[in-house]
Design an enzyme around this catalytic site. Sequence first.
Site, PDB file in Angstrom:
ATOM      1  N   GLU A 174      12.769  28.014   0.084  1.00 34.23           N
ATOM      2  CA  GLU A 174      13.729  27.528  -1.102  1.00 34.23           C
ATOM      3  C   GLU A 174      12.936  27.684  -2.435  1.00 34.23           C
ATOM      4  O   GLU A 174      11.993  27.435  -2.749  1.00 34.23           O
ATOM      5  CB  GLU A 174      14.358  26.199  -0.984  1.00 34.23           C
TER       6      GLU A 174
ATOM      7  N   HIS B  97      24.761  19.976  -1.475  1.00 28.07           N
ATOM      8  CA  HIS B  97      24.911  19.421  -0.372  1.00 28.07           C
ATOM      9  C   HIS B  97      26.048  18.530  -0.423  1.00 28.07           C
ATOM     10  O   HIS B  97      26.137  17.724  -1.392  1.00 28.07           O
ATOM     11  CB  HIS B  97      23.585  18.698   0.065  1.00 28.07           C
TER      12      HIS B  97
ATOM     13  N   ASP C 160      15.440  22.465   9.516  1.00 21.95           N
ATOM     14  CA  ASP C 160      15.869  22.610   8.102  1.00 21.95           C
ATOM     15  C   ASP C 160      14.871  22.008   7.353  1.00 21.95           C
ATOM     16  O   ASP C 160      13.631  21.848   7.387  1.00 21.95           O
ATOM     17  CB  ASP C 160      17.373  21.762   8.023  1.00 21.95           C
ATOM     18  N   HIS C 161      15.321  21.810   5.884  1.00 18.99           N
ATOM     19  CA  HIS C 161      14.517  21.320   4.949  1.00 18.99           C
ATOM     20  C   HIS C 161      13.164  20.657   5.157  1.00 18.99           C
ATOM     21  O   HIS C 161      13.165  19.527   5.896  1.00 18.99           O
ATOM     22  CB  HIS C 161      15.199  20.325   4.021  1.00 18.99           C
TER      23      HIS C 161
ATOM     24  N   GLU D   3      20.973  14.804   1.257  1.00 15.90           N
ATOM     25  CA  GLU D   3      21.152  15.260   2.651  1.00 15.90           C
ATOM     26  C   GLU D   3      20.038  14.902   3.440  1.00 15.90           C
ATOM     27  O   GLU D   3      18.907  15.176   3.048  1.00 15.90           O
ATOM     28  CB  GLU D   3      21.436  16.813   3.100  1.00 15.90           C
TER      29      GLU D   3
ATOM     30  N   SER E 102      29.291  23.518   2.535  1.00  9.91           N
ATOM     31  CA  SER E 102      30.522  22.657   2.770  1.00  9.91           C
ATOM     32  C   SER E 102      31.552  22.581   1.808  1.00  9.91           C
ATOM     33  O   SER E 102      31.201  22.204   0.656  1.00  9.91           O
ATOM     34  CB  SER E 102      30.461  21.272   3.233  1.00  9.91           C
TER      35      SER E 102
ATOM     36  N   ASN F 106      24.734  26.999   5.499  1.00  3.99           N
ATOM     37  CA  ASN F 106      24.874  25.685   5.984  1.00  3.99           C
ATOM     38  C   ASN F 106      26.035  24.749   6.001  1.00  3.99           C
ATOM     39  O   ASN F 106      26.723  24.963   4.554  1.00  3.99           O
ATOM     40  CB  ASN F 106      23.697  24.838   5.409  1.00  3.99           C
TER      41      ASN F 106
ATOM     42  N   HIS G 163      22.994  27.404   1.000  1.00  9.36           N
ATOM     43  CA  HIS G 163      22.864  26.039   1.482  1.00  9.36           C
ATOM     44  C   HIS G 163      23.868  25.199   0.688  1.00  9.36           C
ATOM     45  O   HIS G 163      24.435  25.540  -0.123  1.00  9.36           O
ATOM     46  CB  HIS G 163      21.616  25.443   0.906  1.00  9.36           C
TER      47      HIS G 163
END
Length: 346
Positions: free
Chosen positions: A128, A181, A63-64, A136, A223, A242, A220
Amino acid sequence: MEAAAKYGGPIMVTFSKGGGQFIAGKSADNADEKASIAGCIAGALHVRQVAELYGVPVVLHTDHCQKAWLPWIDALLTASEDYFEKHGEPLFSSHMLDLSEEPLEENIGICKEYMERMAKINMLLEFELGVTGGEEDGVDNTDVDSSRLYTQPEEVFYAYEQLSQVENAAFTCAASFGNVHGVYAPGNVDLKPVILHNTQEYIKEKISSESDKPMFFVFHGGSGSSVEDIRYAIEAGVIKMNIDTDTQWAYWDGVRAFEKDKHDFLQGQIGNPTGDDKPNKKFYDPRVWIRKAEEAMIERCGVSMASLMSKDKYEAQVPAAGTVPIYGLKPKAGGPIAAVKGVLGL
């Protein structure tokens, strides 16, 4: 991987820099990202070792990665190059570079350099543009200017044009369309997935593409998103979402529910409602309550797979000994992973 086998879909196992450090051990020396590097490599090798038992396609991703963290990715790339030399495929499937804090030209310039290296071993690059809000894994964008939460089509096309110059390039774009996030109360996040649709139209016109979706997008901060927003984003070419925060909560919720149900059996090693001399080991054994956490997270993954329309895309099957699940398994029907595999020529 169990969720993928249970619900008939592919799965992506993603490691973060902080996650790698946690795997190695929080007390381990992380100077020069040593623990983060060792933990991610150990995690990737573990997944490769056990994935065959589940018989499902697994994408290994990181990830990032900010500019200051590039030495972490450099080491993981070296590990993939070594693995490729021995096995004909990279250790990891893909890496994400998050250089969105840098000027556009510098961001994509660095990404292009990494793409040239990754393309030689058939790896996919995620980059990105814009900023994903919220916080996050040590990246805090809670106070970012709201205008940076929305990527412009011209920026995406610039990246597409530059990265496409690399032979064998395979890439996805984490474009910002108001995504954040974490999970927030309704009304606090203004998602605008129409930005992705507009960007596809812009690129299609620019390159005279026959495809309505020339760019692969990543969602991204998925949730807490509504099914409607998720499906609309998929229609715009999103092939990965994600869901870290939702799965974290599910994992904890499994432990919470177990403790509530077995509270009186968890107050001491000896003594419970069935007798003052009765042992409680079978209740406080970490394997018992961690399994409850796993079961809750597996169920939550199934919910997300349904939202993402990735359920029942694969039949779980154990490949021949020595093969890796992502290679050699064929989807029952077209889906997000089929699209990625098409780009990679798998």
